[in-house]
Motif scaffolding. Sequence first.
Motif, PDB file in Angstrom:
ATOM      1  N   TYR A 133      -3.598   5.308   0.096  1.00 20.21           N
ATOM      2  CA  TYR A 133      -4.349   5.960   1.160  1.00 20.21           C
ATOM      3  C   TYR A 133      -3.958   7.435   1.206  1.00 20.21           C
ATOM      4  CZ  TYR A 133      -4.955   1.088   2.548  1.00 20.21           C
ATOM      5  OH  TYR A 133      -5.252  -0.252   2.557  1.00 20.21           O
ATOM      6  N   VAL A 134      -4.900   8.299   0.890  1.00 22.99           N
ATOM      7  CA  VAL A 134      -4.662   9.738   0.869  1.00 22.99           C
ATOM      8  C   VAL A 134      -5.116  10.315   2.207  1.00 22.99           C
ATOM      9  CG1 VAL A 134      -5.091  11.902  -0.355  1.00 22.99           C
ATOM     10  CG2 VAL A 134      -5.090   9.730  -1.616  1.00 22.99           C
TER      11      VAL A 134
ATOM     12  N   LEU B  92       4.790   7.537   1.745  1.00 23.14           N
ATOM     13  CA  LEU B  92       5.400   6.344   2.305  1.00 23.14           C
ATOM     14  C   LEU B  92       4.767   5.147   1.599  1.00 23.14           C
ATOM     15  CD1 LEU B  92       5.101   7.117   6.138  1.00 23.14           C
ATOM     16  CD2 LEU B  92       7.175   7.307   4.765  1.00 23.14           C
ATOM     17  N   ALA B  93       5.530   4.088   1.450  1.00 23.20           N
ATOM     18  CA  ALA B  93       4.975   2.855   0.893  1.00 23.20           C
ATOM     19  C   ALA B  93       5.364   1.684   1.780  1.00 23.20           C
ATOM     20  CB  ALA B  93       5.465   2.619  -0.532  1.00 23.20           C
TER      21      ALA B  93
ATOM     22  N   SER C 201       0.860  -1.180   0.000  1.00 24.77           N
ATOM     23  CA  SER C 201       0.000   0.000   0.000  1.00 24.77           C
ATOM     24  C   SER C 201       0.895   1.227   0.000  1.00 24.77           C
ATOM     25  CB  SER C 201      -0.918   0.021   1.237  1.00 24.77           C
ATOM     26  OG  SER C 201      -0.160   0.205   2.423  1.00 24.77           O
ATOM     27  N   VAL C 202       0.284   2.370  -0.268  1.00 26.36           N
ATOM     28  CA  VAL C 202       0.999   3.649  -0.242  1.00 26.36           C
ATOM     29  C   VAL C 202       0.190   4.627   0.595  1.00 26.36           C
ATOM     30  CG1 VAL C 202       1.865   5.588  -1.620  1.00 26.36           C
ATOM     31  CG2 VAL C 202       2.015   3.260  -2.527  1.00 26.36           C
ATOM     32  N   LEU C 203       0.876   5.373   1.450  1.00 28.51           N
ATOM     33  CA  LEU C 203       0.251   6.443   2.225  1.00 28.51           C
ATOM     34  C   LEU C 203       0.782   7.760   1.683  1.00 28.51           C
ATOM     35  CD1 LEU C 203      -0.284   6.624   6.049  1.00 28.51           C
ATOM     36  CD2 LEU C 203       0.839   8.519   4.876  1.00 28.51           C
ATOM     37  N   VAL C 204      -0.115   8.647   1.288  1.00 29.73           N
ATOM     38  CA  VAL C 204       0.323   9.862   0.606  1.00 29.73           C
ATOM     39  C   VAL C 204      -0.521  11.061   1.029  1.00 29.73           C
ATOM     40  CG1 VAL C 204      -1.157   9.448  -1.404  1.00 29.73           C
ATOM     41  CG2 VAL C 204       0.928  10.815  -1.663  1.00 29.73           C
ATOM     42  N   GLN C 205       0.104  12.219   1.057  1.00 30.57           N
ATOM     43  CA  GLN C 205      -0.633  13.460   1.272  1.00 30.57           C
ATOM     44  C   GLN C 205      -1.144  13.970  -0.076  1.00 30.57           C
ATOM     45  OE1 GLN C 205       2.972  13.981   3.321  1.00 30.57           O
ATOM     46  NE2 GLN C 205       2.067  15.399   4.799  1.00 30.57           N
TER      47      GLN C 205
ATOM     48  N   LYS D   2      -1.173  16.578  -1.987  1.00 26.29           N
ATOM     49  CA  LYS D   2      -0.399  17.276  -3.025  1.00 26.29           C
ATOM     50  C   LYS D   2       0.640  16.388  -3.704  1.00 26.29           C
ATOM     51  CE  LYS D   2       2.832  19.200   0.397  1.00 26.29           C
ATOM     52  NZ  LYS D   2       3.355  20.453   0.984  1.00 26.29           N
ATOM     53  N   TRP D   3       0.855  15.171  -3.156  1.00 21.89           N
ATOM     54  CA  TRP D   3       1.872  14.287  -3.725  1.00 21.89           C
ATOM     55  C   TRP D   3       1.267  13.128  -4.522  1.00 21.89           C
ATOM     56  CZ3 TRP D   3       6.892  15.779  -3.130  1.00 21.89           C
ATOM     57  CH2 TRP D   3       7.162  16.706  -2.109  1.00 21.89           C
ATOM     58  N   ILE D   4      -0.051  13.128  -4.719  1.00 22.14           N
ATOM     59  CA  ILE D   4      -0.694  11.981  -5.379  1.00 22.14           C
ATOM     60  C   ILE D   4      -0.103  11.721  -6.760  1.00 22.14           C
ATOM     61  CG2 ILE D   4      -2.850  11.128  -6.374  1.00 22.14           C
ATOM     62  CD1 ILE D   4      -4.352  12.406  -4.126  1.00 22.14           C
ATOM     63  N   ASP D   5       0.092  12.769  -7.540  1.00 23.46           N
ATOM     64  CA  ASP D   5       0.575  12.583  -8.907  1.00 23.46           C
ATOM     65  C   ASP D   5       1.959  11.939  -8.947  1.00 23.46           C
ATOM     66  OD1 ASP D   5      -1.742  13.704  -9.841  1.00 23.46           O
ATOM     67  OD2 ASP D   5      -0.883  15.692 -10.207  1.00 23.46           O
ATOM     68  N   ASP D   6       2.767  12.168  -7.903  1.00 22.41           N
ATOM     69  CA  ASP D   6       4.119  11.620  -7.892  1.00 22.41           C
ATOM     70  C   ASP D   6       4.145  10.111  -7.673  1.00 22.41           C
ATOM     71  OD1 ASP D   6       5.235  14.115  -8.314  1.00 22.41           O
ATOM     72  OD2 ASP D   6       5.526  14.526  -6.193  1.00 22.41           O
ATOM     73  N   VAL D   7       3.103   9.579  -7.034  1.00 14.14           N
ATOM     74  CA  VAL D   7       3.095   8.137  -6.745  1.00 14.14           C
ATOM     75  C   VAL D   7       2.084   7.369  -7.589  1.00 14.14           C
ATOM     76  CG1 VAL D   7       3.883   8.514  -4.389  1.00 14.14           C
ATOM     77  CG2 VAL D   7       1.444   8.322  -4.839  1.00 14.14           C
ATOM     78  N   ALA D   8       1.296   8.066  -8.370  1.00 13.95           N
ATOM     79  CA  ALA D   8       0.219   7.409  -9.123  1.00 13.95           C
ATOM     80  C   ALA D   8       0.733   6.274  -9.999  1.00 13.95           C
ATOM     81  CB  ALA D   8      -0.519   8.428  -9.978  1.00 13.95           C
ATOM     82  N   VAL D   9       1.869   6.477 -10.650  1.00 17.15           N
ATOM     83  CA  VAL D   9       2.390   5.466 -11.566  1.00 17.15           C
ATOM     84  C   VAL D   9       3.180   4.385 -10.839  1.00 17.15           C
ATOM     85  CG1 VAL D   9       2.474   7.081 -13.489  1.00 17.15           C
ATOM     86  CG2 VAL D   9       4.470   6.821 -12.015  1.00 17.15           C
TER      87      VAL D   9
END
Length: 263
Positions: free
Chosen positions: A77-78, A97-98, A56-60, A62-69
């Motif tokens: 988890y946003v 974080l992942a 899984s990935v935990l992200v804030q 504003k950083w969604i686009d950086d981890v989408a791929v």
Amino acid sequence: MTTIRIDNPSDPRLSDYRGLTDTALRRIAEPEGGLYIAESAKVISRAVGAGHRPRSVLVQEKWIDDVAVLAGDAPVYVVPDTVAEQVTGFAVHRGALAAMHRPVQPDPAQLLEHSRTVVVLEDIVDHTNVGAAFRAAAALGADAVLVSPRCGDPLYRRSVRVSMGTVFQVPWARLPEWDATAPLFAAAGMHLAAMALADDAVSLDEFAAVRPEKLAILMGSEGEGLSASALAMADSIVTIPMGGGVDSLNVASAAAVALWALR
């Protein structure tokens, strides 16, 4: 990518990230669940590029686009900044974080068989030093890194961060105790060079001039240096010539100097 917004820090889906303080993770060097934490989009990208899979990935936000791929089929988890800090126990400055599945470790004997130069880290407990040693190994041509049973976890998040993700680049494995390790080096034809202070030590310059073809460079812990068992197993004791009234370098710096001289 499956995006799930979570505002409750007690949500059980965030359990992989809960209370990840440095102290807590040091007590669980290699959790039974087979996970490690990768911090920042850059490090996650290098882990995924090395074939590691995120659970899984935990992200804030504003950083969604950086981890989408990077997430693949894993849930993302946003969370708000405050929730990220409440869950992890620290400010998540790098935005993501992942929770990554640990890959299967290679067999140390196979690593030794196919390596010309390896670095052996004995009982180095500072994860910053572990990460820096891996970065030196990657940059200066080591084929593998082997770590002792009590050495810090190379996949601990601080080690990963300091290494700039090179812990995913350099093959590594955890060794058994020394009595079971010695036959592995002997079978691979490895010359063991212990980096240590000793009256009968040869200088690094002299040793580099007659460098053995297959070489393991033994680096000891921050306080005590190499153990008596490691020194007894060594074929050579090598020291870095010093000036200025200084007798030794930080272990990661010493590894970098030795690798450069012996490249």
